[in-house]
Structure formats: structure tokens, C-alpha cells
Design an enzyme around this catalytic site. Structure first.
Site, short mmCIF file in Angstrom:
data_model
loop_
_atom_site.label_atom_id
_atom_site.label_comp_id
_atom_site.label_asym_id
_atom_site.label_seq_id
_atom_site.Cartn_x
_atom_site.Cartn_y
_atom_site.Cartn_z
N ARG A 158 -79.58 -37.90 -61.62
CA ARG A 158 -79.16 -38.78 -60.54
C ARG A 158 -79.93 -38.43 -59.27
O ARG A 158 -80.38 -37.30 -59.08
CB ARG A 158 -77.66 -38.63 -60.29
CG ARG A 158 -76.80 -38.92 -61.53
CD ARG A 158 -75.33 -38.63 -61.24
NE ARG A 158 -74.46 -38.90 -62.39
CZ ARG A 158 -74.13 -38.01 -63.31
NH1 ARG A 158 -74.58 -36.75 -63.22
NH2 ARG A 158 -73.34 -38.35 -64.33
N LYS A 182 -71.95 -34.04 -61.33
CA LYS A 182 -70.61 -34.45 -60.90
C LYS A 182 -69.58 -33.41 -61.34
O LYS A 182 -69.67 -32.84 -62.41
CB LYS A 182 -70.26 -35.81 -61.51
CG LYS A 182 -71.03 -36.98 -60.90
CD LYS A 182 -70.54 -38.29 -61.46
CE LYS A 182 -71.23 -39.47 -60.80
NZ LYS A 182 -70.74 -40.76 -61.35
N HIS A 253 -81.37 -45.17 -60.02
CA HIS A 253 -80.50 -45.31 -61.18
C HIS A 253 -81.17 -46.14 -62.27
O HIS A 253 -80.91 -45.95 -63.46
CB HIS A 253 -79.16 -45.93 -60.78
CG HIS A 253 -78.03 -45.50 -61.66
ND1 HIS A 253 -77.53 -44.22 -61.65
CD2 HIS A 253 -77.30 -46.18 -62.59
CE1 HIS A 253 -76.55 -44.11 -62.52
NE2 HIS A 253 -76.39 -45.28 -63.12
N ARG A 256 -83.16 -43.83 -64.23
CA ARG A 256 -82.25 -43.08 -65.11
C ARG A 256 -81.95 -43.91 -66.37
O ARG A 256 -81.98 -43.39 -67.49
CB ARG A 256 -80.98 -42.77 -64.33
CG ARG A 256 -79.87 -42.04 -65.09
CD ARG A 256 -78.79 -41.67 -64.08
NE ARG A 256 -77.51 -41.30 -64.69
CZ ARG A 256 -77.21 -40.08 -65.12
NH1 ARG A 256 -78.11 -39.11 -65.02
NH2 ARG A 256 -76.02 -39.81 -65.63
N HIS A 279 -73.38 -36.80 -68.86
CA HIS A 279 -72.19 -37.61 -69.06
C HIS A 279 -71.07 -36.76 -69.64
O HIS A 279 -71.28 -36.00 -70.59
CB HIS A 279 -72.48 -38.77 -70.02
CG HIS A 279 -73.31 -39.85 -69.41
ND1 HIS A 279 -74.08 -40.73 -70.15
CD2 HIS A 279 -73.52 -40.20 -68.12
CE1 HIS A 279 -74.70 -41.57 -69.35
NE2 HIS A 279 -74.38 -41.27 -68.11
N TYR A 288 -76.32 -47.21 -73.43
CA TYR A 288 -77.75 -47.34 -73.61
C TYR A 288 -78.11 -47.78 -75.03
O TYR A 288 -79.17 -48.35 -75.26
CB TYR A 288 -78.44 -46.02 -73.26
CG TYR A 288 -78.17 -45.61 -71.84
CD1 TYR A 288 -78.82 -46.22 -70.78
CD2 TYR A 288 -77.23 -44.64 -71.54
CE1 TYR A 288 -78.55 -45.88 -69.47
CE2 TYR A 288 -76.95 -44.29 -70.24
CZ TYR A 288 -77.62 -44.91 -69.20
OH TYR A 288 -77.34 -44.57 -67.91
#
Length: 307
Positions: A158, A182, A253, A256, A279, A288
Site C-alpha cells: 500500500r 494495517k 492502489h 497494487r 490481507h 483478484y
């Protein structure tokens, strides 16, 4: 942390501030998440009919979401607001500010998983070739911008993770980055030879030209020697995309998305891509696979004799 709007009663404002401190200090939420919760909950709490939390009930929560829906608020935003409300009411019940948890029965629409617009592999190559040509004169900013593009595409990290990297987070011998994602989850990602070359040029010829005596240990620096701002990194990507005719106008993004999709197109295992992207759940990464299946259908329709 900024104060809530003055429309909130003192008791309600105190509860909101305590909740936001809980998010920051005990749950480790990012400043971006806290700002979003502040905005959502300020709008909710400003509509209380009495100057305390006891009037916060399920019908009020449902009306709040219904009014937002009627005003044209999107499904993703509605889902986020509902999640913020549920988190707040659960906390208020746990801390004794509410006798029951009205948010426990609050439902919200699921956000649609729209397929992202993806850069083709040849367009990604053209993007990086153009950036490389722009950095041929070893201008520090051009070298930095090249590294921004190479690392975003090579690793799928990110933009906030990219700008948060320090020089010590790089293991050049192993071609890896230590990334803080995150929820303060740390992971290691790898990068290839083109990004390695861009990194070496930046560290040798670019970064020394931008560094100042008070510069932080950040890997990427801004024009004045401070840590590169994510907004600047986004503008770097958007500006670079204009050099690729016919390519979609994507930001970090989008790179990404492209990194994940091209890895899966090349046969990468889904769980490897999950780890690379950071993730928490595999279902997020599976988005994806929808992109690659969609592309497979196009190829089938164009090439199969019985399509």
C-alpha cells in the site's frame, strides 16, 4: 486529535472522545480509521433527541442509515457507517454507558465487490520504461519517482506502507522489505531485479541529493528532505500514467491490483499473494481471481473455435 463538533452535548462528546482514545490506544487503529469513525459517529450522535446516550436505540440507528441511503450514500459508505455504529454501541455497553447494545441487531448492505480496472502487463512495462528514461539524467526526484513505481508494482504494498519504510527496513542482499501494515501487522515482501537496480541508484545518487541534516531515516524523501507524503506518491503514479497511451488513470492502489493480478496470471499461489498483499483473510485476495477469470473469458471468446 481534533475535538468533535460543538453540536454534541458534553456527555456525548466525552463518550465519543473516550471511544476514539480506545480505538487508538487499545485497538491500535490508524489515524485514517479514527478520522473516519469520528466523522461517522459525530453525524450519528448529533441526531440524538436527548443530550445523553440513552436515546441511542435501534430505530434511531436504522433511520440514520436510511436517511443516508435516501441522500445517495453508496453501499460501501453505508457499510462502513454501520460498522462504526456497531463498534461504538458495543463499547458503550461494555463500559456501562448504555444498558443494552442496540447496534448488535443493526444490519447494513454489503458493499459490492466491483472488479478493479487493471493495468495490462505490457502497459506496466511501458510505464516503468518511461519512468526509467525520465531518470536517465540521475535527477534525484526522477530517481525517487522511478523507485516509487518499481516498488509499488514489484511488491503490491500500500502507498502508506511504502511511505512508512525506513532505510533499515531494506535487506538489499535478500531483496526484501520489512513492511508494517494495517493493524500494526508486520510482514516481509520480496522485490525483483528491476526494483533492486532502482533502489541502488536512489540510495547512491538520489537520496543524498534530497537529504538534509534533520531528515528522518525514511527510505523515500520529499523535495524538502522530509518523509515522502502519500499524497505526493499518489500524484507521482497518476502523472506517470499519462506517459502510457490507452492505459487507465490509476493510482498506487491500481498498481497494487496490477501486481496481484499479474502474479496470479503467472501462476502464483493465492496464499502467496495473500501474504504479499498483507490481507487478513483469503476472501479479500480472491477478488483478484475474479479479474483473471474475467480476462480468461475474453481470451476464450476471441480464440476458441466454439466460443
Amino acid at each position: 486529535m481534533p475535538r468533535p463538533t460543538p453540536d454534541l452535548a458534553a456527555e456525548v462528546a466525552e463518550a465519543l472522545e473516550a471511544f476514539l482514545r480506545h480505538l487508538e490506544l487499545e485497538r491500535g487503529r490508524s489515524p485514517h480509521t479514527i478520522r473516519a469513525y469520528r466523522g461517522d459517529l459525530t453525524g450519528l450522535l448529533a441526531g440524538l433527541p436527548r443530550p445523553d446516550l440513552t436515546s441511542l436505540d435501534l430505530p434511531l440507528l436504522r433511520r440514520w442509515l436510511a436517511d443516508a441511503h435516501a441522500a445517495g450514500t453508496g453501499r460501501s459508505t453505508l457499510a462502513r457507517r454501520a460498522a462504526a455504529a456497531r463498534t461504538f454501541t458495543a463499547w458503550a455497553r461494555h463500559t456501562g454507558r448504555l444498558p443494552t447494545d442496540p447496534g448488535a441487531r443493526l444490519e447494513s448492505p454489503r458493499p459490492r465487490s466491483a472488479l478493479p480496472e487493471v493495468l495490462r502487463a505490457d502497459q506496466a512495462a511501458d510505464l516503468l520504461d518511461a519512468a526509467g528514461a525520465g531518470a536517465a539524467e540521475n535527477d534525484p526526484l526522477a530517481l525517487r519517482d522511478l523507485l516509487v513505481l518499481e516498488l509499488l508494482y514489484a511488491t503490491g504494498i500500500r502507498v502508506a506502507e511504502l511511505c512508512g519504510l525506513d532505510v533499515d527496513d531494506i535487506d538489499a542482499d535478500r531483496r526484501t522489505l520489512r513492511v508494517l501494515g494495517k493493524g500494526d501487522r508486520e510482514r516481509t515482501v520480496v522485490f525483483g531485479a528491476p526494483a533492486e537496480r532502482a533502489l541502488a541508484r536512489w540510495l547512491q545518487l538520489g537520496r543524498p541529493g534530497l537529504a538534509r541534516p534533520g531528515s528522518p531515516p525514511a527510505l523515500l524523501l520529499g523535495a524538502r528532505g522530509g518523509r515522502l507524503d502519500p499524497r505526493v506518491a499518489r500524484s507521482v503514479v497518476h502523472r506517470a500514467m499519462t506517459a502510457v497511451p490507452g492505459a487507465p488513470d490509476i493510482g498506487p492502489h491500481g498498481l497494487r491490483h496490477a501486481a496481484a493480478t499479474h502474479l496470479l496470471d503467472g501462476g502464483a499461489d493465492l496464499r502467496y499473494v495473500q501474504e504479499l498483499l498483507g490481507h487478513a483473510t483469503l476472501s479479500t485476495t480472491q477478488l483478484y481471481t475474479h479479474v483473471t477469470v474475467d480476462r480468461l473469458k475474453v481470451v476464450h471468446d476471441q480464440a476458441h473455435p466454439r466460443a
